[in-house]
Design an enzyme around this catalytic site. Structure first.
Site: not given
Ligand code: ADP
Length: 395
Positions: A9, A90, A179, A240, A331, A382
């Site tokens: 990544n 990625r 995502h 954001r 989360g 991921e």
């Protein structure tokens, strides 16, 4: 027989990596070279419980791959012994061209380059990662896995913006969503945890990290998501804003003389939690809220309201919701946020099991036995998903 995938990544000043067994999703090693281009750069390499840190001179990503190779040579596992199937990359934006993992060749890198205007911060760095890995591992297949690909199944009714034809047809203006590797992984895990076949399960996945998005997954397929053309839309994030009236830029151009670069910077780097509280870190915002800070309290309420509103909309899109899953930094780790969201979801008959919600365990059900919709915490993986998709592509 080669068994592992090296997942890369690449960011503008970092190269993160994991060595993954795609069958289990487990990482045999993980690491990162950060502060590339600064002196010194910082390298980390973790194998099991052993964490190795060092400062290195690393002027560019070519040097970063050499640092990675040296870390494996010094601390293991031996890449030649483990055997690599592929290098998995990625890539943030695949536009409408890429709807699945893709074997990289010159034509593919040119196509990813062509998508740079849609992801000017991310795609160039991802391409650099591909270039240096092709040079360092010329004998291996390189596979690009796109954040957008999982959302290729979103129907036109949900992905089309009602804007002039030439914006849509000439400039690719539509909802893409991001995502994707996280949403697909979590939705699959939820079906496993429910003990039901994936095609039968409808899940709303809430990926809440520095970047945040919600996704409606119907039987394993994305049917709508909160992010759009870029990862700025939807939920409130670290820096954001998420949902915003499209007239805000024009208004600010007229009343404050702001230009394109001013908005881009303000909306990518100075909005969200940072704009509301001065901190982009949710943990810090929670600490301030506990101390009675009214900005932090408002930010918490805005974040929760936005999530509830999106979950409601995605629930209506799905028609039937079997599960809601929380993932990513916030989360996975913030019971207070999960409880506040759940208490806004009476419409879905959501009842949390407070003890399960408060636990620090990883993957688990956090809804009460009589909750009409089950609620889960599923740590995302991921890199594991990228490795799995690479292995699947290569058979
Ligand atoms: P990224 O999108 O950069 O991968 P992460 O998924 O790591 O981000 O999420 C980062 C966010 O998660 C930060 O706002 C951080 O404060 C929050 N976070 C991480 N750990 C905790 C925790 N234990 N409690 C509350 N928030 C946390």
């Amino acid at each position: 027989m080669p068994t592992h995938v090296l997942v890369l990544n690449a960011g503008s000043s970092s190269l993160k990596y994991q060595l993954i067994d795609p069958h289990t999703g487990a990482a045999a090693a993980a690491g990162a070279v950060e502060r590339i281009g600064l002196s010194p750069a910082a390298a980390r390499h973790t194998v099991g419980a052993a964490e190795h840190h060092r400062e290195v001179e690393c002027p560019n990503h070519d040097a970063a791959v050499a640092v990675l190779q040296q870390a494996f040579a010094e601390h293991g596992p031996d890449l030649a012994e483990v055997g690599l199937i592929a290098v998995g990359h990625r890539v943030v934006h695949g536009g409408h061209r890429f709807d699945g993992p893709t074997l990289v060749d010159d034509e593919v890198t040119a196509a990813i380059e062509g998508l740079v205007p849609l992801a000017p911060l991310h795609n160039p760095a991802n391409l650099t990662g591909i270039r240096v890995a092709r040079a360092a591992f010329p004998e291996l297949p390189q596979v690009a896995v796109f954040d957008t690909a999982f959302h290729a199944t979103i129907p036109p009714a949900a992905s089309t913006y009602a804007v002039p034809r030439e914006w849509r047809e000439e400039h690719g203006v539509r909802k893409y969503g991001f995502h994707g590797t996280s949403h697909t992984y979590v939705a699959r895990r939820v079906a496993d945890l429910l003990g039901r076949p994936l095609p039968e399960v409808n899940t709303i996945v809430l990926h809440l990290g520095n970047g945040a998005s919600a996704c409606a997954v119907a039987g394993g397929r994305s049917v709508d998501t909160s992010m759009g053309l870029t990862p700025l839309d939807g939920l409130v994030m670290g820096t954001r804003p998420g949902d915003l009236d499209p007239s805000v830029p024009g208004h600010l151009a007229r009343v404050a003389g702001l230009g394109v670069d001013d908005y881009d910077t303000a909306l990518s780097r100075r909005s969200g939690l940072l704009g509301l509280t001065g901190s982009s870190d949710f943990r810090e915002v929670m600490t301030r809220r506990d101390q009675g800070d009214t900005d932090a309290q408002l930010a918490f309420e805005v974040v929760v309201h936005r999530i509830v509103r999106h979950v409601g909309a995605l629930a209506a899109v799905l028609g039937r919701v079997d599960a809601i899953a929380f993932t990513a930094g916030i989360g996975e780790h913030n019971p207070g946020l999960r409880a506040a969201v759940a208490s806004g979801l009476d419409l879905l008959g959501v009842e949390l099991d407070d003890a399960a919600n408060a636990e620090a365990h990883d993957e688990r059900r956090i809804s009460a036995a009589d909750s009409a919709t089950s609620v889960w915490v599923v740590p995302t993986n991921e890199e594991g998903e990228i490795a799995r998709e690479c292995a699947e592509l290569l058979g």
